[in-house]
Design a protein around this motif. Structure first.
Motif, PDB file in Angstrom:
ATOM      1  N   THR A   3       0.854  -1.189   0.000  1.00  0.00           N
ATOM      2  CA  THR A   3       0.000   0.000   0.000  1.00  0.00           C
ATOM      3  C   THR A   3       0.889   1.238   0.000  1.00  0.00           C
ATOM      4  OG1 THR A   3      -1.653  -1.198   1.315  1.00  0.00           O
ATOM      5  CG2 THR A   3      -1.890   1.197   1.140  1.00  0.00           C
ATOM      6  N   LYS A   4       0.865   1.973  -1.092  1.00  0.00           N
ATOM      7  CA  LYS A   4       1.686   3.173  -1.199  1.00  0.00           C
ATOM      8  C   LYS A   4       1.069   4.316  -0.399  1.00  0.00           C
ATOM      9  CE  LYS A   4       3.745   6.339  -4.593  1.00  0.00           C
ATOM     10  NZ  LYS A   4       3.955   6.629  -6.029  1.00  0.00           N
ATOM     11  N   ILE A  28      -4.465   5.724   5.811  1.00  0.00           N
ATOM     12  CA  ILE A  28      -4.631   4.918   4.598  1.00  0.00           C
ATOM     13  C   ILE A  28      -5.619   3.771   4.812  1.00  0.00           C
ATOM     14  CG2 ILE A  28      -2.348   5.474   3.682  1.00  0.00           C
ATOM     15  CD1 ILE A  28      -1.466   2.671   4.623  1.00  0.00           C
ATOM     16  N   ARG A  29      -6.016   3.530   6.070  1.00  0.00           N
ATOM     17  CA  ARG A  29      -7.003   2.493   6.380  1.00  0.00           C
ATOM     18  C   ARG A  29      -8.164   3.121   7.161  1.00  0.00           C
ATOM     19  NH1 ARG A  29      -4.019  -2.368   5.879  1.00  0.00           N
ATOM     20  NH2 ARG A  29      -3.153  -2.127   3.799  1.00  0.00           N
TER      21      ARG A  29
END
Length: 249
Positions: A3-4, A28-29
């Motif tokens: 995951t970038k 990001i999550r």
């Protein structure tokens, strides 16, 4: 899974000669409803003008790593420590129940660039302490160097299942991740400065990172690159109410 984490996710702050880009890796999550990711609460990438004073201020329930690649800082804290931090001298402030410190960026060191890293402890209310470590060399060329973590083989101790390493990867050199220090390990590969190709399919530039879960990709430097590696566990026990490392949601 890879995951970038792009620079666009960061929050920028500038006040006089003090500038930081703040990464909350948990953003990001969004489904986890946590600004941090497990024990990794927050990563500040700082650039500070010489002569800048960051006055005495508090921390509570944060494990704080100061990692510089340029500049020198005069440190003073409530535990009666004074020291000079540089690209050869690391510091961990295990803030615990209550802790104060100030930092003065020295003229002699030039512009400071480094990371202030806020890690979550296992539990709140621990005894405050401060640790320093003199690196044998400024850079670790093409091999992972252990800096801070839980366990006797790390020179600086973090009071949760979290581990930090670094390296300088020379242009066109390749590397894979080190052996995981525990089960359920997750790696956050942070590009401090430079450019990296991941499996020849993903590009990372200065300030960007990639979260690596259940994979062992190959990293190639497209130019000489300084890297900081964060390792945590998906199920690591941690306190998420720290003053800076805590969940903002």
């Amino acid at each position: 899974m890879l995951t970038k984490i792009e620079n666009t996710i960061k929050y920028g702050k500038q006040h006089g000669g003090f500038g930081i880009q703040i990464l909350y890796p948990g953003l990001i999550r969004p489904e986890l409803d946590d600004t941090g990711f497990s024990t990794i609460g927050r990563i500040d990438h700082a650039r500070i003008t010489p002569g800048t004073l960051i006055p005495m201020h508090p921390h509570r329930n944060d494990e704080i790593i100061t990692y510089l690649r340029s500049g020198k800082v005069k440190h003073l804290d409530s535990e009666k420590h004074t020291d000079t931090i540089s690209n050869r001298r690391l510091m961990v402030m295990n803030a615990g129940v209550n802790f104060y410190h100030e930092e003065k960026v020295l003229e002699e060191g030039g512009v400071l660039e480094g990371l202030q890293i806020f890690i979550r402890p296992e539990t709140a209310g621990l005894v405050p302490q401060v640790q320093f470590y003199q690196l044998p060399e400024t850079y670790s060329d093409n091999h992972w160097r252990k800096m801070a973590g839980k366990g006797d083989d790390y020179p600086l101790q973090i009071r949760s299942n979290t581990w930090l390493m670094d390296l300088r990867l020379e242009k066109d050199a390749e590397i894979t991740l080190p052996e995981a220090p525990s089960e359920n390990a997750v790696f956050l590969f942070y590009v401090f400065n430079g450019k990296i190709s991941v499996n020849e399919t993903m590009a990372l530039v200065t300030g960007e990172s990639v979260l690596v879960e259940m994979e062992n990709p190959t990293f190639r430097a497209t130019e000489t690159t300084d890297i900081v590696l964060f390792i945590t566990q998906t199920n690591a026990v941690h306190f998420d109410g720290g003053m800076y490392s805590g969940n903002l949601h």
